[in-house]
Design a protein around this motif. Structure first.
Motif, PDB file in Angstrom:
ATOM      1  N   ILE A  54     -33.507 -70.637 -25.129  1.00  0.00           N
ATOM      2  CA  ILE A  54     -32.237 -69.988 -24.814  1.00  0.00           C
ATOM      3  C   ILE A  54     -31.732 -70.521 -23.482  1.00  0.00           C
ATOM      4  O   ILE A  54     -32.437 -70.473 -22.468  1.00  0.00           O
ATOM      5  CB  ILE A  54     -32.386 -68.458 -24.764  1.00  0.00           C
ATOM      6  CG1 ILE A  54     -32.874 -67.941 -26.125  1.00  0.00           C
ATOM      7  CG2 ILE A  54     -31.056 -67.803 -24.391  1.00  0.00           C
ATOM      8  CD1 ILE A  54     -33.032 -66.442 -26.208  1.00  0.00           C
ATOM      9  N   LEU A  55     -30.510 -71.054 -23.505  1.00  0.00           N
ATOM     10  CA  LEU A  55     -29.864 -71.590 -22.309  1.00  0.00           C
ATOM     11  C   LEU A  55     -28.992 -70.498 -21.714  1.00  0.00           C
ATOM     12  O   LEU A  55     -28.066 -70.017 -22.368  1.00  0.00           O
ATOM     13  CB  LEU A  55     -29.006 -72.805 -22.671  1.00  0.00           C
ATOM     14  CG  LEU A  55     -29.673 -73.894 -23.518  1.00  0.00           C
ATOM     15  CD1 LEU A  55     -28.630 -74.907 -23.987  1.00  0.00           C
ATOM     16  CD2 LEU A  55     -30.775 -74.582 -22.731  1.00  0.00           C
ATOM     17  N   CYS A  56     -29.269 -70.095 -20.485  1.00  0.00           N
ATOM     18  CA  CYS A  56     -28.560 -68.962 -19.889  1.00  0.00           C
ATOM     19  C   CYS A  56     -27.683 -69.386 -18.718  1.00  0.00           C
ATOM     20  O   CYS A  56     -28.083 -70.208 -17.889  1.00  0.00           O
ATOM     21  CB  CYS A  56     -29.554 -67.901 -19.411  1.00  0.00           C
ATOM     22  SG  CYS A  56     -30.356 -67.009 -20.751  1.00  0.00           S
ATOM     23  N   ASN A  60     -22.018 -62.669 -17.667  1.00  0.00           N
ATOM     24  CA  ASN A  60     -22.464 -61.721 -18.689  1.00  0.00           C
ATOM     25  C   ASN A  60     -22.920 -62.405 -19.970  1.00  0.00           C
ATOM     26  O   ASN A  60     -23.754 -61.857 -20.701  1.00  0.00           O
ATOM     27  CB  ASN A  60     -21.356 -60.719 -18.997  1.00  0.00           C
ATOM     28  CG  ASN A  60     -21.207 -59.684 -17.899  1.00  0.00           C
ATOM     29  OD1 ASN A  60     -22.028 -59.614 -16.981  1.00  0.00           O
ATOM     30  ND2 ASN A  60     -20.156 -58.885 -17.977  1.00  0.00           N
ATOM     31  N   ASN A  61     -22.397 -63.592 -20.268  1.00  0.00           N
ATOM     32  CA  ASN A  61     -22.904 -64.316 -21.429  1.00  0.00           C
ATOM     33  C   ASN A  61     -24.355 -64.720 -21.201  1.00  0.00           C
ATOM     34  O   ASN A  61     -25.181 -64.672 -22.115  1.00  0.00           O
ATOM     35  CB  ASN A  61     -22.032 -65.544 -21.713  1.00  0.00           C
ATOM     36  CG  ASN A  61     -22.297 -66.144 -23.082  1.00  0.00           C
ATOM     37  OD1 ASN A  61     -22.900 -67.210 -23.184  1.00  0.00           O
ATOM     38  ND2 ASN A  61     -21.853 -65.477 -24.135  1.00  0.00           N
ATOM     39  N   GLY A  62     -24.670 -65.089 -19.959  1.00  0.00           N
ATOM     40  CA  GLY A  62     -26.059 -65.351 -19.612  1.00  0.00           C
ATOM     41  C   GLY A  62     -26.905 -64.097 -19.733  1.00  0.00           C
ATOM     42  O   GLY A  62     -28.061 -64.142 -20.169  1.00  0.00           O
ATOM     43  N   GLY A  63     -26.319 -62.939 -19.358  1.00  0.00           N
ATOM     44  CA  GLY A  63     -27.019 -61.672 -19.531  1.00  0.00           C
ATOM     45  C   GLY A  63     -27.353 -61.412 -20.987  1.00  0.00           C
ATOM     46  O   GLY A  63     -28.446 -60.917 -21.311  1.00  0.00           O
ATOM     47  N   SER A  83     -32.610 -71.590 -17.214  1.00  0.00           N
ATOM     48  CA  SER A  83     -31.489 -71.071 -16.434  1.00  0.00           C
ATOM     49  C   SER A  83     -30.612 -72.231 -15.981  1.00  0.00           C
ATOM     50  O   SER A  83     -30.940 -72.943 -15.029  1.00  0.00           O
ATOM     51  CB  SER A  83     -32.007 -70.288 -15.223  1.00  0.00           C
ATOM     52  OG  SER A  83     -30.927 -69.832 -14.429  1.00  0.00           O
ATOM     53  N   ALA A  84     -29.491 -72.416 -16.694  1.00  0.00           N
ATOM     54  CA  ALA A  84     -28.582 -73.510 -16.347  1.00  0.00           C
ATOM     55  C   ALA A  84     -27.768 -73.187 -15.104  1.00  0.00           C
ATOM     56  O   ALA A  84     -27.367 -74.086 -14.361  1.00  0.00           O
ATOM     57  CB  ALA A  84     -27.648 -73.795 -17.524  1.00  0.00           C
ATOM     58  N   ILE A  85     -27.513 -71.887 -14.888  1.00  0.00           N
ATOM     59  CA  ILE A  85     -26.771 -71.408 -13.719  1.00  0.00           C
ATOM     60  C   ILE A  85     -27.459 -70.136 -13.239  1.00  0.00           C
ATOM     61  O   ILE A  85     -27.794 -69.261 -14.042  1.00  0.00           O
ATOM     62  CB  ILE A  85     -25.297 -71.108 -14.068  1.00  0.00           C
ATOM     63  CG1 ILE A  85     -24.604 -72.361 -14.613  1.00  0.00           C
ATOM     64  CG2 ILE A  85     -24.547 -70.580 -12.850  1.00  0.00           C
ATOM     65  CD1 ILE A  85     -23.204 -72.108 -15.136  1.00  0.00           C
ATOM     66  N   SER A 119     -26.130 -69.681 -24.332  1.00  0.00           N
ATOM     67  CA  SER A 119     -25.629 -68.433 -23.757  1.00  0.00           C
ATOM     68  C   SER A 119     -25.228 -68.680 -22.304  1.00  0.00           C
ATOM     69  O   SER A 119     -25.553 -67.895 -21.414  1.00  0.00           O
ATOM     70  CB  SER A 119     -26.712 -67.346 -23.853  1.00  0.00           C
ATOM     71  OG  SER A 119     -26.167 -66.075 -23.624  1.00  0.00           O
ATOM     72  N   ILE A 120     -24.509 -69.785 -22.092  1.00  0.00           N
ATOM     73  CA  ILE A 120     -24.141 -70.174 -20.727  1.00  0.00           C
ATOM     74  C   ILE A 120     -22.778 -69.614 -20.340  1.00  0.00           C
ATOM     75  O   ILE A 120     -22.639 -68.883 -19.364  1.00  0.00           O
ATOM     76  CB  ILE A 120     -24.178 -71.710 -20.574  1.00  0.00           C
ATOM     77  CG1 ILE A 120     -25.621 -72.215 -20.760  1.00  0.00           C
ATOM     78  CG2 ILE A 120     -23.653 -72.120 -19.193  1.00  0.00           C
ATOM     79  CD1 ILE A 120     -25.782 -73.713 -20.605  1.00  0.00           C
TER      80      ILE A 120
END
Length: 312
Positions: A54-56, A60-63, A83-85, A119-120
């Motif tokens: 999972i790419l976060c 909130n999309n990362g959440g 964690s991309a960001i 989910s970035i």
């Protein structure tokens, strides 16, 4: 892709519905995020393959991504999060902390995952992807894993459908709360894959105030004793040796859109083909590609809408 019967919203409208549901029901926003993750995880757990990446992102999309990682881990998938960001929104910070009780983040990505979840960025994304994210997606898009986008593929504008270079190319997109207009632009549709709606209760009685219903009634009812001339007269002129059928197609489209009388002016040498399968169109023919004065007078006196040029 047909949108008939589907309710499609601007991304801004879905966010407004989200806010009204939270305020109206006094529901914590984290509860909606958990609800969406529960529904999506139930779908993903049925897919073949155990290893999930999972790419976060940091919002909130990362959440959503961190929450989804917890759900899938609990359901037996081997989940890793990249964690991309760094987390920045309140919900993303909360869910990233909760996820770390299950597992640590990974620093490098190998091409050995069965499922990859983007989910970035959510439907509020606009502009261009950073070079770092673009390079990440260029690499991920080359992998053979099943690729899934949470809400919308990162890089697509949820309102306009504008696609940034390097956008995540999903096989499946889970549309949270409502279908967004951004999925269906000619460019975005190639990145959205199979779009699956996740209903978290946003589509309530106010949806008709905001949504665009593609099968809604557009044309008024005709009067019981009206005739063709009361519903608009369209005149199409066009056609050439290379594209003789273009004005005929335009005429058929005019009839399908509700026009009462449709005239189609094409070169005389195509008259046989014109009459063979177009009983609803009234044909008028021209010689040597020219329109005479009488025909111009007919148009001026009788026609409501003139369409010039198809196939010329």
């Amino acid at each position: 892709m047909s949108l008939r019967g589907k309710k499609v919203f601007f991304a801004d409208q879905v966010r407004k519905m989200d806010k009204e549901l939270i305020e109206g029901l006094k529901m914590p926003s984290v509860s909606l995020m958990e609800l969406a993750s529960a529904f999506i995880s139930k779908e993903i757990v049925s897919y073949q393959g155990k290893k999930v990446l999972i790419l976060c992102g940091g919002g909130n999309n990362g959440g959503d991504g961190y929450s989804l990682a917890r759900h899938l881990s609990f359901m037996g998938k081997d989940v890793k999060v990249y964690s991309a960001i760094s987390p920045s929104s309140e919900l993303c910070l909360l869910n990233s902390r909760l996820y770390k009780d299950y597992s640590d983040l990974i620093d490098d990505i190998e091409d050995d995952f069965d499922i990859i979840v983007d989910s970035i960025f959510g439907s509020g994304f606009h502009g261009k992807l950073s070079l770092e994210i673009k390079d990440l997606f260029d690499r991920i898009n080359s992998f053979n894993a099943l690729k899934i986008a949470v809400d919308i593929p990162s890089g697509i504008n949820g309102n306009t459908g504008e696609v940034s270079p390097g956008t995540f190319k999903a096989d499946i997109t889970f549309a949270i709360g409502g279908l967004k207009t951004g999925y269906y632009s000619p460019e975005a549709i190639h990145f959205s894959g199979d779009i699956k709606f996740i209903d978290i209760g946003l589509l309530h009685e106010k949806e008709s105030e905001w949504g665009m219903l593609f099968n809604k009634k557009v044309f008024p009812d005709r009067e019981a004793f009206s005739h063709k001339g009361d519903s608009g007269k369209v005149y199409v002129i066009g056609g050439s040796a290379l594209y003789p059928g273009a004005p005929i197609l335009s005429s058929k489209a005019a009839i399908a859109s509700g026009a009462g009388l449709v005239y189609c002016n094409i070169p005389e040498k195509y008259s046989k083909a014109a009459f063979s399968s177009n009983e609803d169109v009234l044909f008028r023919f021209r010689k040597d590609g020219k329109i005479d004065k009488e025909e111009i007078s007919f148009i001026n006196e009788n026609i409501d809408c003139l369409i010039c040029g198809p196939g010329c």
